[in-house]
Motif scaffolding. Structure first.
Motif, PDB file in Angstrom:
ATOM      1  N   LEU A  96      28.930  -5.971  17.832  1.00 45.50           N
ATOM      2  CA  LEU A  96      30.326  -6.389  17.976  1.00 45.50           C
ATOM      3  C   LEU A  96      31.200  -5.688  16.939  1.00 45.50           C
ATOM      4  N   ASN A  97      30.663  -5.506  15.753  1.00 41.91           N
ATOM      5  CA  ASN A  97      31.416  -4.853  14.678  1.00 41.91           C
ATOM      6  C   ASN A  97      31.896  -3.459  15.070  1.00 41.91           C
ATOM      7  N   GLN A  98      31.202  -2.797  15.968  1.00 46.24           N
ATOM      8  CA  GLN A  98      31.580  -1.453  16.395  1.00 46.24           C
ATOM      9  C   GLN A  98      32.731  -1.465  17.395  1.00 46.24           C
ATOM     10  N   HIS A  99      33.045  -2.618  17.957  1.00 46.97           N
ATOM     11  CA  HIS A  99      34.073  -2.709  18.991  1.00 46.97           C
ATOM     12  C   HIS A  99      35.410  -3.220  18.487  1.00 46.97           C
ATOM     13  N   VAL A 100      35.427  -3.899  17.360  1.00 50.78           N
ATOM     14  CA  VAL A 100      36.663  -4.523  16.890  1.00 50.78           C
ATOM     15  C   VAL A 100      37.258  -3.727  15.730  1.00 50.78           C
ATOM     16  N   LEU A 101      38.489  -4.043  15.407  1.00 52.17           N
ATOM     17  CA  LEU A 101      39.215  -3.293  14.383  1.00 52.17           C
ATOM     18  C   LEU A 101      39.057  -3.867  12.977  1.00 52.17           C
ATOM     19  N   LEU A 102      38.253  -4.909  12.837  1.00 49.71           N
ATOM     20  CA  LEU A 102      38.071  -5.566  11.546  1.00 49.71           C
ATOM     21  C   LEU A 102      36.841  -5.041  10.823  1.00 49.71           C
ATOM     22  N   THR A 103      36.766  -5.314   9.530  1.00 50.10           N
ATOM     23  CA  THR A 103      35.570  -4.972   8.763  1.00 50.10           C
ATOM     24  C   THR A 103      34.485  -6.002   9.034  1.00 50.10           C
ATOM     25  N   GLN A 104      33.238  -5.646   8.779  1.00 52.93           N
ATOM     26  CA  GLN A 104      32.102  -6.506   9.083  1.00 52.93           C
ATOM     27  C   GLN A 104      32.204  -7.898   8.448  1.00 52.93           C
ATOM     28  N   PRO A 105      32.529  -8.022   7.158  1.00 56.61           N
ATOM     29  CA  PRO A 105      32.633  -9.378   6.592  1.00 56.61           C
ATOM     30  C   PRO A 105      33.735 -10.205   7.260  1.00 56.61           C
ATOM     31  N   SER A 106      34.840  -9.563   7.613  1.00 57.82           N
ATOM     32  CA  SER A 106      35.929 -10.277   8.278  1.00 57.82           C
ATOM     33  C   SER A 106      35.503 -10.766   9.655  1.00 57.82           C
ATOM     34  N   VAL A 107      34.737  -9.942  10.374  1.00 56.04           N
ATOM     35  CA  VAL A 107      34.260 -10.345  11.697  1.00 56.04           C
ATOM     36  C   VAL A 107      33.329 -11.541  11.569  1.00 56.04           C
ATOM     37  N   CYS A 128      35.291  11.863  20.581  1.00 57.58           N
ATOM     38  CA  CYS A 128      34.954  11.063  19.407  1.00 57.58           C
ATOM     39  C   CYS A 128      33.538  10.511  19.542  1.00 57.58           C
ATOM     40  N   PRO A 129      32.673  10.777  18.558  1.00 58.07           N
ATOM     41  CA  PRO A 129      31.308  10.248  18.624  1.00 58.07           C
ATOM     42  C   PRO A 129      31.306   8.725  18.630  1.00 58.07           C
ATOM     43  N   GLY A 130      30.422   8.154  19.435  1.00 61.87           N
ATOM     44  CA  GLY A 130      30.269   6.703  19.463  1.00 61.87           C
ATOM     45  C   GLY A 130      31.226   5.998  20.397  1.00 61.87           C
ATOM     46  N   GLU A 131      32.176   6.707  20.970  1.00 59.76           N
ATOM     47  CA  GLU A 131      33.127   6.070  21.880  1.00 59.76           C
ATOM     48  C   GLU A 131      32.553   6.068  23.283  1.00 59.76           C
ATOM     49  N   ARG A 132      32.657   4.908  23.924  1.00 60.65           N
ATOM     50  CA  ARG A 132      32.224   4.787  25.315  1.00 60.65           C
ATOM     51  C   ARG A 132      33.442   4.845  26.198  1.00 60.65           C
ATOM     52  N   ASP A 133      33.245   5.308  27.406  1.00 59.35           N
ATOM     53  CA  ASP A 133      34.333   5.289  28.380  1.00 59.35           C
ATOM     54  C   ASP A 133      34.359   3.926  29.016  1.00 59.35           C
ATOM     55  N   GLU A 134      35.309   3.088  28.602  1.00 64.65           N
ATOM     56  CA  GLU A 134      35.386   1.720  29.091  1.00 64.65           C
ATOM     57  C   GLU A 134      36.551   1.571  30.043  1.00 64.65           C
ATOM     58  N   ASP A 135      36.408   0.699  31.006  1.00 67.12           N
ATOM     59  CA  ASP A 135      37.477   0.387  31.923  1.00 67.12           C
ATOM     60  C   ASP A 135      38.546  -0.402  31.160  1.00 67.12           C
ATOM     61  N   PRO A 136      39.777   0.142  31.068  1.00 65.19           N
ATOM     62  CA  PRO A 136      40.803  -0.534  30.279  1.00 65.19           C
ATOM     63  C   PRO A 136      41.428  -1.731  30.979  1.00 65.19           C
ATOM     64  N   THR A 137      41.060  -2.001  32.218  1.00 64.24           N
ATOM     65  CA  THR A 137      41.659  -3.140  32.903  1.00 64.24           C
ATOM     66  C   THR A 137      41.033  -4.430  32.409  1.00 64.24           C
ATOM     67  N   LEU A 138      41.736  -5.509  32.631  1.00 61.89           N
ATOM     68  CA  LEU A 138      41.299  -6.804  32.139  1.00 61.89           C
ATOM     69  C   LEU A 138      41.049  -7.741  33.301  1.00 61.89           C
TER      70      LEU A 138
END
Length: 156
Positions: A58-69, A144-154
């Motif tokens: 999850l830490n790789q997907h969000v914009l927060l640092t690991q302790p904050s998550v 960008c390394p580590g980026e997945r092609d994700e569907d941006p729809t919700l």
């Protein structure tokens, strides 16, 4: 070869636009029940198979640092929006799961948040420009390394 000054100027413009938009969306986030950062965690969980993921992933997907998550997850667990389970493949790890209550809240807030995004971005760009912006951003992400092609729809 691209002119370095132009490349840096484009980056600066992209970065400043992103920061300004994120600040605006955070300041006007349409929920008193969860914050924008909590929403981000719930959004990422809603996109996972079975609405669960290992905390370290999850830490790789969000914009927060690991302790904050970790602290944010604990707050959402205490409010009944997430479950925190032991990771059977790693005794020290945890699996985070979006509860039914968390999913229901996420969906309610997502509709309002999508409206706020549409209003904020739609005031500045035409539909053609929005499509062009999405294509340009996707093109930048591909390399960008580590980026997945994700569907941006919700799925709200």
């Amino acid at each position: 070869m691209v002119d370095r000054t132009i490349a840096v100027g484009a980056w600066e413009s992209l970065f400043r636009a992103q920061v300004a938009i994120m600040r605006s969306l955070a300041a006007n986030f349409p929920s008193k029940e969860i914050s924008l950062n909590e929403y981000d965690v719930m959004f990422n969980l809603s996109r996972q198979p079975e609405r669960r993921i290992r905390l370290r992933d999850l830490n790789q997907h969000v914009l927060l640092t690991q302790p904050s998550v970790s602290r944010l997850v604990d707050r959402l667990v205490s409010r009944g929006y997430l479950h925190k389970l032991s990771d059977p493949s790693d005794g020290r790890g945890a699996i985070i799961e979006l509860t039914e209550a968390g999913l229901a809240l996420f969906r309610r807030v997502a509709v309002l948040h999508m409206g706020a995004i549409t209003e904020r971005i739609g005031e500045s760009l035409t539909q053609a420009e929005l499509l062009q912006l999405a294509a340009l951003c996707d093109k930048l992400r591909v390399d960008c390394p580590g980026e997945r092609d994700e569907d941006p729809t919700l799925d709200a």
